[in-house]
Motif scaffolding. Structure first.
Motif, mmCIF file in Angstrom:
data_model
loop_
_atom_site.group_PDB
_atom_site.id
_atom_site.type_symbol
_atom_site.label_atom_id
_atom_site.label_comp_id
_atom_site.label_asym_id
_atom_site.label_seq_id
_atom_site.Cartn_x
_atom_site.Cartn_y
_atom_site.Cartn_z
ATOM 1 N N LEU A 6 0.823 -1.209 0.000
ATOM 2 C CA LEU A 6 0.000 0.000 0.000
ATOM 3 C C LEU A 6 0.860 1.262 0.000
ATOM 4 N N GLY A 7 2.179 1.075 -0.040
ATOM 5 C CA GLY A 7 3.071 2.226 0.019
ATOM 6 C C GLY A 7 3.193 2.717 1.447
ATOM 7 N N ARG A 8 4.359 3.243 1.781
ATOM 8 C CA ARG A 8 4.581 3.783 3.124
ATOM 9 C C ARG A 8 5.307 5.116 3.019
ATOM 10 N N PRO A 9 4.721 6.080 2.333
ATOM 11 C CA PRO A 9 5.412 7.370 2.221
ATOM 12 C C PRO A 9 5.553 7.995 3.599
ATOM 13 N N LEU A 10 6.654 8.706 3.791
ATOM 14 C CA LEU A 10 6.876 9.404 5.063
ATOM 15 C C LEU A 10 6.740 10.908 4.880
ATOM 16 N N GLN A 11 6.875 11.363 3.638
ATOM 17 C CA GLN A 11 6.804 12.797 3.358
ATOM 18 C C GLN A 11 6.578 12.978 1.869
ATOM 19 N N GLY A 12 6.377 14.235 1.495
ATOM 20 C CA GLY A 12 6.165 14.569 0.096
ATOM 21 C C GLY A 12 5.106 15.641 -0.024
ATOM 22 N N GLU A 133 -3.396 27.369 -4.805
ATOM 23 C CA GLU A 133 -3.561 28.320 -3.706
ATOM 24 C C GLU A 133 -2.624 28.079 -2.526
ATOM 25 N N VAL A 134 -1.985 26.924 -2.467
ATOM 26 C CA VAL A 134 -1.179 26.573 -1.300
ATOM 27 C C VAL A 134 0.269 26.378 -1.738
ATOM 28 N N GLY A 135 1.180 27.030 -1.027
ATOM 29 C CA GLY A 135 2.593 26.970 -1.388
ATOM 30 C C GLY A 135 3.232 25.622 -1.097
ATOM 31 N N PRO A 136 4.406 25.392 -1.701
ATOM 32 C CA PRO A 136 5.096 24.104 -1.562
ATOM 33 C C PRO A 136 5.458 23.752 -0.112
ATOM 34 N N GLN A 137 5.778 24.754 0.691
ATOM 35 C CA GLN A 137 6.128 24.500 2.097
ATOM 36 C C GLN A 137 4.934 23.900 2.845
ATOM 37 N N VAL A 138 3.771 24.503 2.691
ATOM 38 C CA VAL A 138 2.567 24.012 3.374
ATOM 39 C C VAL A 138 2.177 22.647 2.829
ATOM 40 N N ARG A 139 2.295 22.467 1.514
ATOM 41 C CA ARG A 139 1.958 21.161 0.925
ATOM 42 C C ARG A 139 2.900 20.073 1.438
ATOM 43 N N ALA A 140 4.163 20.422 1.678
ATOM 44 C CA ALA A 140 5.129 19.455 2.221
ATOM 45 C C ALA A 140 4.799 19.125 3.680
ATOM 46 N N GLU A 141 4.483 20.155 4.479
ATOM 47 C CA GLU A 141 4.101 19.915 5.883
ATOM 48 C C GLU A 141 2.845 19.051 5.948
ATOM 49 N N LEU A 142 1.896 19.366 5.103
ATOM 50 C CA LEU A 142 0.644 18.620 5.040
ATOM 51 C C LEU A 142 0.895 17.196 4.564
ATOM 52 N N GLY A 143 1.829 17.047 3.640
ATOM 53 C CA GLY A 143 2.182 15.716 3.142
ATOM 54 C C GLY A 143 2.713 14.826 4.253
ATOM 55 N N GLU A 144 3.554 15.414 5.108
ATOM 56 C CA GLU A 144 4.108 14.645 6.222
ATOM 57 C C GLU A 144 3.008 14.255 7.211
ATOM 58 N N GLN A 145 2.100 15.183 7.514
ATOM 59 C CA GLN A 145 0.986 14.880 8.429
ATOM 60 C C GLN A 145 0.079 13.802 7.827
ATOM 61 N N PHE A 146 -0.256 13.954 6.535
ATOM 62 C CA PHE A 146 -1.102 12.990 5.842
ATOM 63 C C PHE A 146 -0.458 11.604 5.876
ATOM 64 N N ALA A 147 0.829 11.530 5.512
ATOM 65 C CA ALA A 147 1.534 10.244 5.453
ATOM 66 C C ALA A 147 1.615 9.597 6.828
ATOM 67 N N THR A 148 1.902 10.398 7.851
ATOM 68 C CA THR A 148 2.029 9.870 9.213
ATOM 69 C C THR A 148 0.701 9.291 9.687
ATOM 70 N N GLU A 149 -0.390 10.027 9.482
ATOM 71 C CA GLU A 149 -1.713 9.550 9.906
ATOM 72 C C GLU A 149 -2.128 8.319 9.099
#
Length: 184
Positions: A6-12, A133-149
């Protein structure tokens, strides 16, 4: 648990992570339709991914995109309603004993219809605005939260029949499942 990756991304970038899952859903749906596959393993994998993905989006992605003004309340709530509809269709697939019956094929067809509709709509009405509408920094932070959850949910074996039943019951109670009433 399942041996299907199922994939195990940690960030992105959260948009890319969500799109990766959308492609996984499409592959798993194709495998669910294929009678030469281990359809029981595939439905367990699909259930795990569907629940983990939806929970992570609803906990982090939708609220953050709302606060950033990328999506409105309607889009976020509609996404949650579509997750609930997906879980309801998933429950019908999980509750069937065998995977070689017409009832299973019919349930898979309904699941594919509901999920494919959601993937298309989410990519158009939520992910496009997130890109714009959302910058790369926020998308990266959100990516880490999404992946972790998402990974936490997978580790907790979130796709069990018992858990999906609980999620669907809660969605009914919260009014997210208005018996076939489409408000679009």
């Amino acid at each position: 648990m399942t041996n299907i990756d199922l994939g195990r991304p940690l960030q992105g970038d959260v948009v890319e992570l969500i799109l990766d899952d959308h492609r996984r859903f499409e592959t798993l749906l194709r495998d669910l339709r294929d009678s030469s596959q281990d359809r029981d393993a595939v439905r367990r994998a699909f259930a795990t991914l569907h629940v983990a993905h939806a929970e992570a989006e609803e906990k982090y992605v939708y609220p953050k995109l709302r606060t950033k003004g990328a999506v409105g309340a309607h889009e976020a709530e509609h996404g949650e309603e579509e997750h609930a509809e997906g879980n309801e269709a998933l429950l019908a697939v999980l509750e069937l004993k065998g995977t070689d019956t017409q009832a299973f094929d019919d349930a898979v067809e309904e699941l594919a219809k509901v999920v494919n509709h959601h993937l298309t709509e989410e990519e158009l009405t939520i992910l496009n605005p997130a890109r714009e509408e959302v910058g790369p920094q926020v998308r990266a932070e959100l990516g880490e939260q999404f992946a972790t959850e998402r990974n936490h949910q997978i580790d907790a074996d979130c796709g069990t029949l018992t858990n999906v039943r609980k999620i669907v019951a809660a969605a009914r109670k919260d009014g997210l499942l208005d018996d076939d009433e489409d408000d679009d």
